[in-house]
Design a protein around this motif. Structure first.
Motif, PDB file in Angstrom:
ATOM      1  N   ARG A 109      11.675   2.359  -1.150  1.00  0.00           N
ATOM      2  CA  ARG A 109      11.764   1.483  -2.329  1.00  0.00           C
ATOM      3  C   ARG A 109      11.175   0.091  -2.080  1.00  0.00           C
ATOM      4  O   ARG A 109      11.064  -0.691  -3.013  1.00  0.00           O
ATOM      5  N   PHE A 110      10.830  -0.207  -0.830  1.00  0.00           N
ATOM      6  CA  PHE A 110      10.409  -1.558  -0.480  1.00  0.00           C
ATOM      7  C   PHE A 110       9.036  -1.575   0.192  1.00  0.00           C
ATOM      8  O   PHE A 110       8.925  -1.734   1.407  1.00  0.00           O
ATOM      9  N   PRO A 111       7.973  -1.415  -0.602  1.00  0.00           N
ATOM     10  CA  PRO A 111       6.631  -1.521  -0.015  1.00  0.00           C
ATOM     11  C   PRO A 111       6.357  -2.966   0.426  1.00  0.00           C
ATOM     12  O   PRO A 111       7.150  -3.872   0.161  1.00  0.00           O
ATOM     13  N   ALA A 112       5.229  -3.177   1.067  1.00  0.00           N
ATOM     14  CA  ALA A 112       4.902  -4.486   1.651  1.00  0.00           C
ATOM     15  C   ALA A 112       4.840  -5.604   0.614  1.00  0.00           C
ATOM     16  O   ALA A 112       5.083  -6.768   0.947  1.00  0.00           O
ATOM     17  N   ASP A 113       4.526  -5.292  -0.635  1.00  0.00           N
ATOM     18  CA  ASP A 113       4.476  -6.355  -1.641  1.00  0.00           C
ATOM     19  C   ASP A 113       5.854  -6.638  -2.245  1.00  0.00           C
ATOM     20  O   ASP A 113       6.001  -7.555  -3.054  1.00  0.00           O
ATOM     21  N   PHE A 114       6.879  -5.895  -1.859  1.00  0.00           N
ATOM     22  CA  PHE A 114       8.257  -6.147  -2.288  1.00  0.00           C
ATOM     23  C   PHE A 114       9.067  -6.830  -1.190  1.00  0.00           C
ATOM     24  O   PHE A 114       9.988  -7.582  -1.479  1.00  0.00           O
ATOM     25  N   TYR A 152      13.820 -11.015   7.002  1.00  0.00           N
ATOM     26  CA  TYR A 152      13.019 -10.318   6.015  1.00  0.00           C
ATOM     27  C   TYR A 152      12.982 -11.179   4.765  1.00  0.00           C
ATOM     28  O   TYR A 152      13.928 -11.900   4.457  1.00  0.00           O
ATOM     29  N   THR A 153      11.888 -11.091   4.054  1.00  0.00           N
ATOM     30  CA  THR A 153      11.771 -11.815   2.794  1.00  0.00           C
ATOM     31  C   THR A 153      11.567 -10.804   1.678  1.00  0.00           C
ATOM     32  O   THR A 153      10.934  -9.762   1.879  1.00  0.00           O
ATOM     33  N   PHE A 154      12.105 -11.127   0.510  1.00  0.00           N
ATOM     34  CA  PHE A 154      12.020 -10.242  -0.637  1.00  0.00           C
ATOM     35  C   PHE A 154      11.363 -10.986  -1.793  1.00  0.00           C
ATOM     36  O   PHE A 154      11.774 -12.093  -2.142  1.00  0.00           O
ATOM     37  N   THR A 155      10.345 -10.370  -2.371  1.00  0.00           N
ATOM     38  CA  THR A 155       9.726 -10.933  -3.567  1.00  0.00           C
ATOM     39  C   THR A 155      10.636 -10.648  -4.756  1.00  0.00           C
ATOM     40  O   THR A 155      11.656  -9.963  -4.621  1.00  0.00           O
ATOM     41  N   GLU A 156      10.241 -11.132  -5.905  1.00  0.00           N
ATOM     42  CA  GLU A 156      11.050 -10.906  -7.106  1.00  0.00           C
ATOM     43  C   GLU A 156      11.230  -9.404  -7.361  1.00  0.00           C
ATOM     44  O   GLU A 156      12.330  -8.953  -7.696  1.00  0.00           O
ATOM     45  N   ARG A 173       3.207 -17.071   2.110  1.00  0.00           N
ATOM     46  CA  ARG A 173       2.052 -16.177   1.948  1.00  0.00           C
ATOM     47  C   ARG A 173       1.631 -16.067   0.481  1.00  0.00           C
ATOM     48  O   ARG A 173       1.236 -15.007   0.003  1.00  0.00           O
ATOM     49  N   GLY A 174       1.780 -17.145  -0.249  1.00  0.00           N
ATOM     50  CA  GLY A 174       1.389 -17.156  -1.653  1.00  0.00           C
ATOM     51  C   GLY A 174       2.354 -16.445  -2.579  1.00  0.00           C
ATOM     52  O   GLY A 174       2.046 -16.230  -3.749  1.00  0.00           O
ATOM     53  N   GLU A 175       3.513 -16.078  -2.078  1.00  0.00           N
ATOM     54  CA  GLU A 175       4.528 -15.379  -2.875  1.00  0.00           C
ATOM     55  C   GLU A 175       5.800 -16.206  -2.927  1.00  0.00           C
ATOM     56  O   GLU A 175       6.138 -16.897  -1.976  1.00  0.00           O
ATOM     57  N   ARG A 176       6.510 -16.118  -4.041  1.00  0.00           N
ATOM     58  CA  ARG A 176       7.845 -16.716  -4.118  1.00  0.00           C
ATOM     59  C   ARG A 176       8.827 -15.665  -3.614  1.00  0.00           C
ATOM     60  O   ARG A 176       8.872 -14.555  -4.153  1.00  0.00           O
ATOM     61  N   VAL A 177       9.576 -16.040  -2.589  1.00  0.00           N
ATOM     62  CA  VAL A 177      10.452 -15.069  -1.931  1.00  0.00           C
ATOM     63  C   VAL A 177      11.813 -15.674  -1.642  1.00  0.00           C
ATOM     64  O   VAL A 177      11.990 -16.894  -1.676  1.00  0.00           O
TER      65      VAL A 177
END
Length: 188
Positions: free
Chosen positions: A46-51, A99-103, A15-19
């Motif tokens: 602590r984990f909104p959708a962009d995190f 689940y995926t986690f962004t930086e 989705r355009g993110e490094r995860v």
């Protein structure tokens, strides 16, 4: 350095993110995926959708060949200074996509996982993300340089074309002059 390369192999573009995926992070932190996800759910604010976000089944299916390739590549990795790298083996089917986690999400994980191992791995993961960003910036600079070179080459092509046209005109004039000088003379 080998652990950072191993981590970099487990960073995916989705989705355009490094995860990174929950089971890879759990393996790096040496906890069960279930335990990691429970800790995240207990601290969901602590984990909104962009995190953090959950993959769809289609995204997970598209990602499986990459995951398997990484797992095959890491088979040869031994226990690296007590930093074992274990990942999803595909043996135990998951009931839901990972689940995926962004930086930023991974940085937030450091606040809820306080073991020494989690802290060490979090530092290594942050270094891996920084290294990937550095590589991407270098590639971007190289693309700009290639674009400039292509532009110069196309300008040179136009200039060379003009030179060739001028040379042809000169040769045509010289040939016409030669014909004029070598013509059969009439009269005196």
């Amino acid at each position: 350095m080998q652990i950072i390369r191993s981590i970099q192999n487990r960073i995916y573009e989705i989705r355009g993110e490094r995860v990174m995926l929950d089971f890879d992070l759990a393996a790096l932190y040496e906890v069960e995926t279930r335990v990691l996800n429970q800790a995240v759910k207990r601290n969901s604010k602590r984990f909104p959708a962009d995190f953090m976000f959950q993959l769809t089944l289609e995204e997970f299916d598209r990602l499986k060949p990459q995951i398997e390739a990484v797992n095959r590549g890491s088979q040869g990795l031994m226990n690296m200074s007590s930093q074992s790298v274990i990942t999803y083996s595909g043996k135990r089917p998951r009931s839901a996509p990972p689940y995926t986690f962004t930086e930023q999400g991974i940085a937030m994980l450091s606040g809820i996982l306080n073991s020494d191992k989690a802290i060490q791995m979090n530092i290594a993961i942050m270094r891996a993300f920084v290294e990937i960003r550095r590589i991407v910036l270098q590639q971007s600079d190289m693309r700009d340089q290639l674009r400039q070179i292509q532009q110069r080459i196309s300008e040179h092509d136009v200039q060379l074309s003009s030179i060739y046209d001028a040379i042809e005109n000169l040769l045509d004039e010289k040939a016409a002059q030669r014909k004029w000088n070598e013509r059969e003379r009439i009269g005196f």
